[in-house]
Scaffold this motif. Structure first.
Motif, PDB file in Angstrom:
ATOM      1  N   LYS A   9      31.901  27.919  40.615  1.00 47.15           N
ATOM      2  CA  LYS A   9      31.942  26.606  41.258  1.00 47.15           C
ATOM      3  C   LYS A   9      33.113  26.497  42.232  1.00 47.15           C
ATOM      4  O   LYS A   9      32.973  25.964  43.332  1.00 47.15           O
ATOM      5  CB  LYS A   9      32.049  25.506  40.196  1.00 47.15           C
ATOM      6  CG  LYS A   9      32.223  24.106  40.757  1.00 47.15           C
ATOM      7  CD  LYS A   9      32.352  23.082  39.648  1.00 47.15           C
ATOM      8  CE  LYS A   9      32.607  21.694  40.210  1.00 47.15           C
ATOM      9  NZ  LYS A   9      32.772  20.698  39.137  1.00 47.15           N
ATOM     10  N   PHE A  10      34.280  27.009  41.822  1.00 48.18           N
ATOM     11  CA  PHE A  10      35.478  26.889  42.649  1.00 48.18           C
ATOM     12  C   PHE A  10      35.758  28.131  43.492  1.00 48.18           C
ATOM     13  O   PHE A  10      36.717  28.139  44.265  1.00 48.18           O
ATOM     14  CB  PHE A  10      36.691  26.547  41.774  1.00 48.18           C
ATOM     15  CG  PHE A  10      36.593  25.170  41.172  1.00 48.18           C
ATOM     16  CD1 PHE A  10      36.782  24.039  41.955  1.00 48.18           C
ATOM     17  CD2 PHE A  10      36.284  25.002  39.836  1.00 48.18           C
ATOM     18  CE1 PHE A  10      36.680  22.768  41.413  1.00 48.18           C
ATOM     19  CE2 PHE A  10      36.180  23.737  39.279  1.00 48.18           C
ATOM     20  CZ  PHE A  10      36.374  22.614  40.075  1.00 48.18           C
ATOM     21  N   GLY A  11      34.936  29.164  43.354  1.00 43.32           N
ATOM     22  CA  GLY A  11      35.126  30.381  44.146  1.00 43.32           C
ATOM     23  C   GLY A  11      36.423  31.105  43.817  1.00 43.32           C
ATOM     24  O   GLY A  11      37.094  31.611  44.722  1.00 43.32           O
ATOM     25  N   ILE A  12      36.779  31.155  42.554  1.00 44.37           N
ATOM     26  CA  ILE A  12      38.037  31.797  42.139  1.00 44.37           C
ATOM     27  C   ILE A  12      37.901  33.311  42.293  1.00 44.37           C
ATOM     28  O   ILE A  12      37.025  33.928  41.705  1.00 44.37           O
ATOM     29  CB  ILE A  12      38.389  31.431  40.680  1.00 44.37           C
ATOM     30  CG1 ILE A  12      38.584  29.919  40.549  1.00 44.37           C
ATOM     31  CG2 ILE A  12      39.634  32.187  40.226  1.00 44.37           C
ATOM     32  CD1 ILE A  12      38.759  29.435  39.116  1.00 44.37           C
ATOM     33  N   LYS A  13      38.797  33.889  43.078  1.00 45.41           N
ATOM     34  CA  LYS A  13      38.806  35.334  43.309  1.00 45.41           C
ATOM     35  C   LYS A  13      39.901  36.028  42.494  1.00 45.41           C
ATOM     36  O   LYS A  13      39.839  37.224  42.262  1.00 45.41           O
ATOM     37  CB  LYS A  13      39.033  35.642  44.790  1.00 45.41           C
ATOM     38  CG  LYS A  13      38.013  35.022  45.709  1.00 45.41           C
ATOM     39  CD  LYS A  13      36.676  35.716  45.620  1.00 45.41           C
ATOM     40  CE  LYS A  13      35.731  35.197  46.671  1.00 45.41           C
ATOM     41  NZ  LYS A  13      34.501  34.679  46.133  1.00 45.41           N
ATOM     42  N   TYR A  14      40.944  35.284  42.106  1.00 43.82           N
ATOM     43  CA  TYR A  14      42.022  35.884  41.322  1.00 43.82           C
ATOM     44  C   TYR A  14      41.562  36.079  39.877  1.00 43.82           C
ATOM     45  O   TYR A  14      40.593  35.453  39.444  1.00 43.82           O
ATOM     46  CB  TYR A  14      43.310  35.045  41.404  1.00 43.82           C
ATOM     47  CG  TYR A  14      43.156  33.574  41.094  1.00 43.82           C
ATOM     48  CD1 TYR A  14      43.175  33.095  39.789  1.00 43.82           C
ATOM     49  CD2 TYR A  14      43.032  32.648  42.127  1.00 43.82           C
ATOM     50  CE1 TYR A  14      43.073  31.737  39.519  1.00 43.82           C
ATOM     51  CE2 TYR A  14      42.916  31.293  41.864  1.00 43.82           C
ATOM     52  CZ  TYR A  14      42.940  30.849  40.557  1.00 43.82           C
ATOM     53  OH  TYR A  14      42.832  29.506  40.290  1.00 43.82           O
ATOM     54  N   PRO A  15      42.225  36.970  39.121  1.00 47.04           N
ATOM     55  CA  PRO A  15      41.804  37.216  37.740  1.00 47.04           C
ATOM     56  C   PRO A  15      41.877  35.955  36.877  1.00 47.04           C
ATOM     57  O   PRO A  15      42.826  35.184  36.981  1.00 47.04           O
ATOM     58  CB  PRO A  15      42.805  38.256  37.228  1.00 47.04           C
ATOM     59  CG  PRO A  15      43.431  38.843  38.434  1.00 47.04           C
ATOM     60  CD  PRO A  15      43.357  37.797  39.511  1.00 47.04           C
ATOM     61  N   VAL A  16      40.860  35.771  36.057  1.00 50.45           N
ATOM     62  CA  VAL A  16      40.846  34.699  35.056  1.00 50.45           C
ATOM     63  C   VAL A  16      40.751  35.385  33.698  1.00 50.45           C
ATOM     64  O   VAL A  16      39.788  36.102  33.420  1.00 50.45           O
ATOM     65  CB  VAL A  16      39.662  33.731  35.267  1.00 50.45           C
ATOM     66  CG1 VAL A  16      39.588  32.718  34.129  1.00 50.45           C
ATOM     67  CG2 VAL A  16      39.793  33.017  36.610  1.00 50.45           C
ATOM     68  N   LEU A  17      41.768  35.181  32.890  1.00 50.91           N
ATOM     69  CA  LEU A  17      41.868  35.833  31.591  1.00 50.91           C
ATOM     70  C   LEU A  17      41.409  34.909  30.483  1.00 50.91           C
ATOM     71  O   LEU A  17      41.455  33.687  30.618  1.00 50.91           O
ATOM     72  CB  LEU A  17      43.322  36.270  31.339  1.00 50.91           C
ATOM     73  CG  LEU A  17      43.994  37.039  32.473  1.00 50.91           C
ATOM     74  CD1 LEU A  17      45.428  37.383  32.106  1.00 50.91           C
ATOM     75  CD2 LEU A  17      43.202  38.281  32.831  1.00 50.91           C
ATOM     76  N   SER A  18      41.008  35.492  29.372  1.00 46.50           N
ATOM     77  CA  SER A  18      40.543  34.733  28.217  1.00 46.50           C
ATOM     78  C   SER A  18      41.568  34.816  27.094  1.00 46.50           C
ATOM     79  O   SER A  18      42.082  35.889  26.797  1.00 46.50           O
ATOM     80  CB  SER A  18      39.211  35.311  27.732  1.00 46.50           C
ATOM     81  OG  SER A  18      38.787  34.650  26.562  1.00 46.50           O
ATOM     82  N   ASP A  19      41.845  33.675  26.473  1.00 41.58           N
ATOM     83  CA  ASP A  19      42.766  33.593  25.334  1.00 41.58           C
ATOM     84  C   ASP A  19      41.985  33.137  24.104  1.00 41.58           C
ATOM     85  O   ASP A  19      42.198  32.038  23.599  1.00 41.58           O
ATOM     86  CB  ASP A  19      43.899  32.613  25.661  1.00 41.58           C
ATOM     87  CG  ASP A  19      44.960  32.540  24.573  1.00 41.58           C
ATOM     88  OD1 ASP A  19      45.220  33.565  23.924  1.00 41.58           O
ATOM     89  OD2 ASP A  19      45.528  31.446  24.388  1.00 41.58           O
ATOM     90  N   PRO A  20      41.058  33.972  23.607  1.00 39.65           N
ATOM     91  CA  PRO A  20      40.150  33.532  22.545  1.00 39.65           C
ATOM     92  C   PRO A  20      40.808  33.207  21.215  1.00 39.65           C
ATOM     93  O   PRO A  20      40.298  32.397  20.455  1.00 39.65           O
ATOM     94  CB  PRO A  20      39.180  34.705  22.394  1.00 39.65           C
ATOM     95  CG  PRO A  20      39.963  35.889  22.835  1.00 39.65           C
ATOM     96  CD  PRO A  20      40.850  35.375  23.940  1.00 39.65           C
ATOM     97  N   ASN A  21      41.963  33.790  20.934  1.00 34.72           N
ATOM     98  CA  ASN A  21      42.632  33.551  19.651  1.00 34.72           C
ATOM     99  C   ASN A  21      43.798  32.581  19.761  1.00 34.72           C
ATOM    100  O   ASN A  21      44.468  32.311  18.770  1.00 34.72           O
ATOM    101  CB  ASN A  21      43.125  34.876  19.060  1.00 34.72           C
ATOM    102  CG  ASN A  21      41.986  35.833  18.823  1.00 34.72           C
ATOM    103  OD1 ASN A  21      40.914  35.435  18.378  1.00 34.72           O
ATOM    104  ND2 ASN A  21      42.197  37.093  19.164  1.00 34.72           N
ATOM    105  N   GLY A  22      44.086  32.100  20.953  1.00 34.73           N
ATOM    106  CA  GLY A  22      45.188  31.153  21.136  1.00 34.73           C
ATOM    107  C   GLY A  22      46.561  31.803  21.157  1.00 34.73           C
ATOM    108  O   GLY A  22      47.576  31.114  21.062  1.00 34.73           O
ATOM    109  N   ASP A  23      46.613  33.127  21.295  1.00 34.62           N
ATOM    110  CA  ASP A  23      47.905  33.819  21.293  1.00 34.62           C
ATOM    111  C   ASP A  23      48.762  33.430  22.502  1.00 34.62           C
ATOM    112  O   ASP A  23      49.954  33.141  22.358  1.00 34.62           O
ATOM    113  CB  ASP A  23      47.708  35.342  21.280  1.00 34.62           C
ATOM    114  CG  ASP A  23      47.017  35.820  20.014  1.00 34.62           C
ATOM    115  OD1 ASP A  23      47.158  35.158  18.965  1.00 34.62           O
ATOM    116  OD2 ASP A  23      46.327  36.854  20.079  1.00 34.62           O
ATOM    117  N   PHE A  24      48.168  33.431  23.693  1.00 31.70           N
ATOM    118  CA  PHE A  24      48.902  33.036  24.900  1.00 31.70           C
ATOM    119  C   PHE A  24      49.368  31.585  24.760  1.00 31.70           C
ATOM    120  O   PHE A  24      50.513  31.261  25.055  1.00 31.70           O
ATOM    121  CB  PHE A  24      48.011  33.203  26.133  1.00 31.70           C
ATOM    122  CG  PHE A  24      48.704  32.888  27.431  1.00 31.70           C
ATOM    123  CD1 PHE A  24      49.295  33.887  28.167  1.00 31.70           C
ATOM    124  CD2 PHE A  24      48.735  31.582  27.927  1.00 31.70           C
ATOM    125  CE1 PHE A  24      49.929  33.598  29.384  1.00 31.70           C
ATOM    126  CE2 PHE A  24      49.355  31.292  29.121  1.00 31.70           C
ATOM    127  CZ  PHE A  24      49.957  32.308  29.854  1.00 31.70           C
TER     128      PHE A  24
END
Length: 175
Positions: A116-131
Motif C-alpha cells: 500500500k505504501f510502496g515500502i522499498k526498505y527492509p521490513v523486519l518481523s518481531d514475532p516473539n516481541g524480543d525487539f
C-alpha cells in the motif's frame, strides 16, 4: 464503576495522541541517546526473507533509522508516506529499516501495508516481541536514529511529521 470507564477512555485517548500503546517487560539495556543500541537479528518480510541484524547494518557504515510500527496503527500509517519518501531521497546515505511489532499482524496484513505504501526498505518481523522488549517500546510508532556504529543518537515516540523526520536525518548526516 463509571469512573473506570472514564479512566479507560482517558488512557486510550492519551495513547492515541502519542501513538498506539503496548505493554511489555523492561529491557536489560535501555536504548537511550549516547548508548549503544541493543543487538537484534530478525527476519525480513519483504527483502527475500533474509535475516538482518544490527551487526549487519553497522557494517554498511551509514546511519540507521529504525522505525518500530504496527500495520493496524493509525499514527504509523500517517507517517509511513514521509518515511518512504525520505528513504528514497536519502538512499545510499541513511539505512531505513521498519520493524513490525505485533504478533497479531498476519504476514498478509504486513504485506498489504508494505505494498500500500510502496515500502522499498527492509521490513523486519518481531514475532516473539524480543525487539520490543530490548528497545523498550511503549507505543507505536517509535523511531530510533543510530549512528553508523549502532550508538543511539535520538528516539522519537509517536508519529513523526515530515519536519521532525527531516531534522533527524539532518542530525544523522551532521549537516
Amino acid at each position: 464503576m463509571r469512573w473506570k470507564s472514564c479512566l479507560t477512555v482517558a488512557v486510550y485517548g492519551a495513547l492515541l495522541v502519542a501513538g498506539c500503546g503496548t505493554q511489555h517487560s523492561a529491557p536489560a539495556v535501555e536504548p537511550v541517546p549516547g548508548h549503544m543500541a541493543p543487538g537484534f537479528s530478525l527476519k525480513a518480510l519483504n527483502d527475500g526473507g533474509k535475516t538482518i541484524s544490527l551487526n549487519d547494518l553497522t557494517h554498511n557504515d551509514k546511519p540507521i533509522l529504525l522505525n518500530a510500527f504496527a500495520s493496524w496503527c493509525e499514527p504509523c500509517q500517517q507517517e509511513t508516506p514521509d518515511l518512504v519518501r525520505m528513504a528514497s531521497k536519502y538512499a545510499g546515505k541513511i539505512q531505513f529499516v521498519g520493524v513490525n511489532m505485533t504478533q497479531d499482524d498476519s504476514a498478509k496484513d504486513v504485506d498489504t501495508f508494505v505494498k500500500k505504501f510502496g515500502i522499498k526498505y527492509p521490513v523486519l518481523s518481531d514475532p516473539n516481541g524480543d525487539f520490543m522488549n530490548e528497545y523498550d517500546i511503549s507505543g507505536f510508532p517509535t523511531t530510533f536514529l543510530l549512528n553508523s556504529k549502532g550508538k543511539v543518537i535520538s528516539v522519537h515516540l509517536g508519529a513523526l511529521t515530515e519536519q521532525q523526520l527531516q531534522a533527524m536525518i539532518t542530525q544523522a548526516l551532521g549537516k
